[in-house]
Design an enzyme around this catalytic site. Structure first.
Site, PDB file in Angstrom:
ATOM      1  N   CYS A 138     -10.406  -4.455  -6.228  1.00  0.00           N
ATOM      2  CA  CYS A 138      -9.157  -4.180  -5.514  1.00  0.00           C
ATOM      3  C   CYS A 138      -8.084  -4.002  -6.578  1.00  0.00           C
ATOM      4  CB  CYS A 138      -8.832  -5.373  -4.613  1.00  0.00           C
ATOM      5  SG  CYS A 138      -7.211  -5.303  -3.831  1.00  0.00           S
ATOM      6  N   ASN A 139      -7.430  -2.863  -6.561  1.00  0.00           N
ATOM      7  CA  ASN A 139      -6.415  -2.599  -7.590  1.00  0.00           C
ATOM      8  C   ASN A 139      -5.228  -3.535  -7.458  1.00  0.00           C
ATOM      9  OD1 ASN A 139      -7.047   0.158  -9.124  1.00  0.00           O
ATOM     10  ND2 ASN A 139      -7.855   0.240  -7.050  1.00  0.00           N
ATOM     11  N   THR A 140      -4.840  -3.820  -6.221  1.00  0.00           N
ATOM     12  CA  THR A 140      -3.674  -4.682  -6.010  1.00  0.00           C
ATOM     13  C   THR A 140      -3.944  -6.067  -6.586  1.00  0.00           C
ATOM     14  OG1 THR A 140      -3.324  -3.441  -3.974  1.00  0.00           O
ATOM     15  CG2 THR A 140      -2.038  -5.444  -4.257  1.00  0.00           C
TER      16      THR A 140
ATOM     17  N   TYR B 106      -3.118  -6.240   1.306  1.00  0.00           N
ATOM     18  CA  TYR B 106      -2.459  -6.991   0.238  1.00  0.00           C
ATOM     19  C   TYR B 106      -1.324  -6.165  -0.397  1.00  0.00           C
ATOM     20  CZ  TYR B 106      -6.044 -10.710  -0.383  1.00  0.00           C
ATOM     21  OH  TYR B 106      -6.878 -11.798  -0.247  1.00  0.00           O
ATOM     22  N   GLY B 107      -1.414  -4.844  -0.221  1.00  0.00           N
ATOM     23  CA  GLY B 107      -0.593  -3.916  -1.006  1.00  0.00           C
ATOM     24  C   GLY B 107       0.907  -4.075  -0.854  1.00  0.00           C
TER      25      GLY B 107
ATOM     26  N   GLU C 160      -8.131   1.048   7.204  1.00  0.00           N
ATOM     27  CA  GLU C 160      -8.482  -0.215   7.879  1.00  0.00           C
ATOM     28  C   GLU C 160      -8.591  -0.005   9.399  1.00  0.00           C
ATOM     29  OE1 GLU C 160      -8.942  -3.695   6.689  1.00  0.00           O
ATOM     30  OE2 GLU C 160      -9.318  -2.672   4.798  1.00  0.00           O
TER      31      GLU C 160
ATOM     32  N   ASP D 149     -12.503  -7.760  -2.299  1.00  0.00           N
ATOM     33  CA  ASP D 149     -11.417  -6.839  -1.927  1.00  0.00           C
ATOM     34  C   ASP D 149     -10.632  -7.462  -0.782  1.00  0.00           C
ATOM     35  OD1 ASP D 149     -10.127  -4.141  -2.178  1.00  0.00           O
ATOM     36  OD2 ASP D 149     -10.697  -4.010  -0.081  1.00  0.00           O
ATOM     37  N   SER D 150      -9.426  -6.953  -0.578  1.00  0.00           N
ATOM     38  CA  SER D 150      -8.628  -7.428   0.547  1.00  0.00           C
ATOM     39  C   SER D 150      -9.294  -7.060   1.879  1.00  0.00           C
ATOM     40  CB  SER D 150      -7.239  -6.799   0.484  1.00  0.00           C
ATOM     41  OG  SER D 150      -7.365  -5.389   0.500  1.00  0.00           O
TER      42      SER D 150
ATOM     43  N   CYS E  68      -6.649   3.005  -5.665  1.00  0.00           N
ATOM     44  CA  CYS E  68      -6.816   2.021  -4.591  1.00  0.00           C
ATOM     45  C   CYS E  68      -8.209   2.245  -4.028  1.00  0.00           C
ATOM     46  CB  CYS E  68      -5.770   2.214  -3.494  1.00  0.00           C
ATOM     47  SG  CYS E  68      -6.093   1.203  -2.032  1.00  0.00           S
ATOM     48  N   THR E  69      -8.946   1.165  -3.888  1.00  0.00           N
ATOM     49  CA  THR E  69     -10.354   1.307  -3.524  1.00  0.00           C
ATOM     50  C   THR E  69     -10.556   1.795  -2.088  1.00  0.00           C
ATOM     51  OG1 THR E  69     -10.372  -1.047  -2.996  1.00  0.00           O
ATOM     52  CG2 THR E  69     -11.117  -0.401  -5.187  1.00  0.00           C
ATOM     53  N   HIS E  70      -9.516   1.764  -1.293  1.00  0.00           N
ATOM     54  CA  HIS E  70      -9.627   2.300   0.060  1.00  0.00           C
ATOM     55  C   HIS E  70      -9.596   3.846   0.087  1.00  0.00           C
ATOM     56  CE1 HIS E  70      -8.720  -1.774   1.333  1.00  0.00           C
ATOM     57  NE2 HIS E  70      -8.816  -1.429   2.605  1.00  0.00           N
TER      58      HIS E  70
HETATM   59  N1  DGL Z   1      -8.030  -1.897  -1.700  1.00  0.00           N
HETATM   60  C1  DGL Z   1      -6.886  -2.443  -2.335  1.00  0.00           C
HETATM   61  C2  DGL Z   1      -6.541  -1.753  -3.627  1.00  0.00           C
HETATM   62  O1  DGL Z   1      -7.392  -1.231  -4.262  1.00  0.00           O
HETATM   63  C3  DGL Z   1      -5.638  -2.552  -1.546  1.00  0.00           C
HETATM   64  C4  DGL Z   1      -5.657  -2.548  -0.120  1.00  0.00           C
HETATM   65  C5  DGL Z   1      -4.600  -3.437   0.467  1.00  0.00           C
HETATM   66  O2  DGL Z   1      -3.407  -3.073   0.471  1.00  0.00           O
HETATM   67  O3  DGL Z   1      -4.982  -4.511   0.876  1.00  0.00           O
HETATM   68  O4  DGL Z   1      -5.429  -1.717  -4.059  1.00  0.00           O
END
Ligand code: DGL
Length: 279
Positions: free
Chosen positions: A79-81, A48-49, A164, A16-17, A198-200
């Site tokens: 990580c979805n992104t 990363y988003g 974060e 993940d990011s 988004c996994t966050h």
């Molecule tokens: N956790 C990441 C996701 O699922 C994105 C978080 C990020 O923007 O880095 O998309």
């Protein structure tokens, strides 16, 4: 390093990011506790988003190569992104060159396959980073499997920074949680299923639940991705045999190990010790 002919069993990699993929790792570990896992958070370069396709692809590619070098035969982009912006290129362009027998899987496809189990109206809301939502990956994949569904994507650029920066349980977070929920439901009031794409976001679940009307089901990805991975390993015994099984988990981060250990322990509600690596 030549990765082509090395088939020694190794841990399942979860990338993940930052911290978000821990929600995916937890789901997987709950279902398959006997495996070994290697978690890598690119915290130094998160989020990363809001980054371009090219940058997310290059960063994710570097992380995958590193996890292969560390012995992973199978890496999950938790990580979805990264799944939206890098998975296809890595699978189609990179794997055949660098490690044709290894596999990289994402989180979008398994989530889309499961979404039909949740909705009654067929109106789905998707919360995600600007990168995931603008890639339209969810809309495109859902339309392939469920052509009658109506999907509405909602960018939530401030939710990842809230997580974060460990602000996800503080009162200030309520404003931004309510704001994106209201915007989404205003755009489609018939939504009965809200996907946290988004996994966050599961770390904001308490607040999301608080501001979401009770008739809307909230779908998180940890269990969905875990079940899909278990099915994948059952269908691919040759890959299952290349997963080592000592029940261990190692945590790697590109940021400070102390910081990751402290925040990761908070997220997982148990003490972990991370190690810093460079990509
Ligand atoms: N956790 C990441 C996701 O699922 C994105 C978080 C990020 O923007 O880095 O998309």
């Amino acid at each position: 390093m030549n990765l082509k002919d090395i088939h020694t069993p190794g841990p399942i990699g979860v990338f993940d990011s930052g911290y978000g993929g821990l929600t995916i790792l937890e789901g997987i570990r709950k279902l398959m506790p006997g495996n070994d896992y290697l978690y890598l958070g690119d915290n130094a370069r998160a989020p990363y988003g809001t980054r371009s396709f090219e940058v997310v692809y290059q960063f994710t590619r570097q992380a995958v190569v590193k996890m292969f070098e560390l012995g992973c035969q199978l890496v999950i982009l938790g990580c979805n992104t990264a799944s939206a912006k890098a998975l296809r290129s890595i699978q189609q362009l990179d794997l055949p060159q660098i490690a044709p027998d290894r596999r990289v899987l994402g989180v979008i496809r398994p989530t889309v396959e499961a979404i039909g189990n949740y909705t009654r109206t067929g109106h789905i809301g998707i919360f995600g980073t600007p990168g995931t939502i603008r890639s339209e990956s969810y809309n495109i994949e859902i339309a392939k499997l469920y052509p009658d569904y109506v999907t509405t994507g909602q960018e939530c650029p401030l939710w990842v920074p809230l997580v974060e920066n460990r602000e996800f349980d503080n009162p200030g977070a309520d404003y931004f949680v309510e704001k994106y929920i209201d915007t989404l439901l205003h755009r489609d009031p018939l939504i009965d299923t809200a996907l946290l794409g988004c996994t966050h976001y599961p770390l904001l679940l308490r607040k999301i639940r608080k501001h979401m009307p009770p008739q809307v089901r909230i779908v998180t990805q940890g269990d969905i991705v875990a079940r899909s991975l278990r099915d994948y390993l059952e269908r691919h015994p040759e890959m299952a045999a290349r997963v080592s099984r000592n029940g261990s988990t190692e945590y790697l981060t590109t940021e400070s190990a102390e910081k990751f250990s402290e925040t990761g322990s908070l997220f997982l509600a148990k003490d972990i010790k991370a190690r810093t690596i460079t990509l």
